[in-house]
Design an enzyme around this catalytic site. Structure first.
Site, mmCIF file in Angstrom:
data_model
loop_
_atom_site.group_PDB
_atom_site.id
_atom_site.type_symbol
_atom_site.label_atom_id
_atom_site.label_comp_id
_atom_site.label_asym_id
_atom_site.label_seq_id
_atom_site.Cartn_x
_atom_site.Cartn_y
_atom_site.Cartn_z
ATOM 1 N N HIS A 169 -19.605 52.468 -19.254
ATOM 2 C CA HIS A 169 -19.234 51.581 -20.351
ATOM 3 C C HIS A 169 -17.821 51.908 -20.827
ATOM 4 O O HIS A 169 -17.271 52.980 -20.512
ATOM 5 C CB HIS A 169 -20.225 51.666 -21.513
ATOM 6 C CG HIS A 169 -20.561 53.058 -21.965
ATOM 7 N ND1 HIS A 169 -19.626 53.941 -22.445
ATOM 8 C CD2 HIS A 169 -21.742 53.716 -22.014
ATOM 9 C CE1 HIS A 169 -20.221 55.067 -22.780
ATOM 10 N NE2 HIS A 169 -21.510 54.969 -22.511
HETATM 11 P P1 TYD Z 1 -25.872 55.511 -23.692
HETATM 12 O O1 TYD Z 1 -24.582 55.273 -24.411
HETATM 13 O O2 TYD Z 1 -26.317 54.432 -22.752
HETATM 14 O O3 TYD Z 1 -25.860 56.902 -22.946
HETATM 15 P P2 TYD Z 1 -25.033 57.316 -21.640
HETATM 16 O O4 TYD Z 1 -23.712 56.624 -21.719
HETATM 17 O O5 TYD Z 1 -24.902 58.798 -21.722
HETATM 18 O O6 TYD Z 1 -25.792 56.925 -20.439
HETATM 19 O O7 TYD Z 1 -26.982 55.778 -24.794
HETATM 20 C C1 TYD Z 1 -28.344 55.932 -24.446
HETATM 21 C C2 TYD Z 1 -29.172 55.421 -25.604
HETATM 22 O O8 TYD Z 1 -28.924 56.188 -26.769
HETATM 23 C C3 TYD Z 1 -28.852 53.978 -25.961
HETATM 24 O O9 TYD Z 1 -30.069 53.326 -26.281
HETATM 25 C C4 TYD Z 1 -28.007 54.081 -27.206
HETATM 26 C C5 TYD Z 1 -28.481 55.361 -27.822
HETATM 27 N N1 TYD Z 1 -27.435 56.079 -28.577
HETATM 28 C C6 TYD Z 1 -27.496 56.172 -29.957
HETATM 29 O O10 TYD Z 1 -28.415 55.651 -30.604
HETATM 30 N N2 TYD Z 1 -26.524 56.864 -30.630
HETATM 31 C C7 TYD Z 1 -25.495 57.451 -29.974
HETATM 32 O O11 TYD Z 1 -24.607 58.087 -30.617
HETATM 33 C C8 TYD Z 1 -25.435 57.343 -28.538
HETATM 34 C C9 TYD Z 1 -24.306 57.979 -27.776
HETATM 35 C C10 TYD Z 1 -26.423 56.659 -27.883
#
Ligand code: TYD
Length: 138
Positions: A53
């Protein structure tokens, strides 16, 4: 200047003595933004790819406080850089609007993430084609 040009490794101050090591990360000094959020990622298998992302607003510093991982950074215009994180005192600074992928996690990897914002899903761009379109419009 593309945002990817601002991606850089940060060497954090480390104090070490016979008692062990202590690494310091102060907002606005060692970290080039005010830290609003901290999260950490662990228990990801080596084949897992996380991130995938870009963030319209958030800036991040990633530090493998244990173990190792890799971070691939793309600018949406065909440029990409791969960084290895494998030292508790070395971080990578990621400005807003770069595409990032974290992968190759060691089994003992603990990836600490410092963020400049509180969590807001609306500022995440999770589709690569949409990200490239936004870059073109900038
Ligand atoms: P995501 O950003 O997809 O994690 P990664 O990039 O490490 O794969 O986040 C995973 C899940 O956690 C998603 O449902 C959003 C949630 N999340 C939060 O609620 N707060 C946060 O600060 C972060 C980073 C993620």
């Amino acid at each position: 200047m593309h945002n990817i040009d601002n991606v850089r490794m940060l060497e954090l101050p480390e104090l070490g003595d016979e008692k062990g090591n202590l690494v310091i990360a102060e907002s606005g000094k060692d970290i080039p933004f005010e830290i609003k959020r901290v999260f950490y990622i662990y228990g990801s298998d080596p084949h897992v790819v996380r991130g995938c992302h870009a963030n319209k607003v958030s800036e991040f510093v990633l530090i493998n406080v244990a173990g190792s991982s890799k971070v691939k950074v793309l600018d949406g215009e065909g440029n990409e850089i791969i960084y290895s994180l494998n030292r508790p005192k070395t971080g990578i600074y990621l400005p807003s609007m770069v595409w990032k992928e974290m992968y190759d996690f060691s089994s003992d990897s603990v990836l600490l993430v410092l963020a400049s914002t509180h969590y807001d899903e609306n500022e995440y761009v999770r589709d690569l084609e949409e990200y490239k379109k936004l870059v073109r419009e900038c």
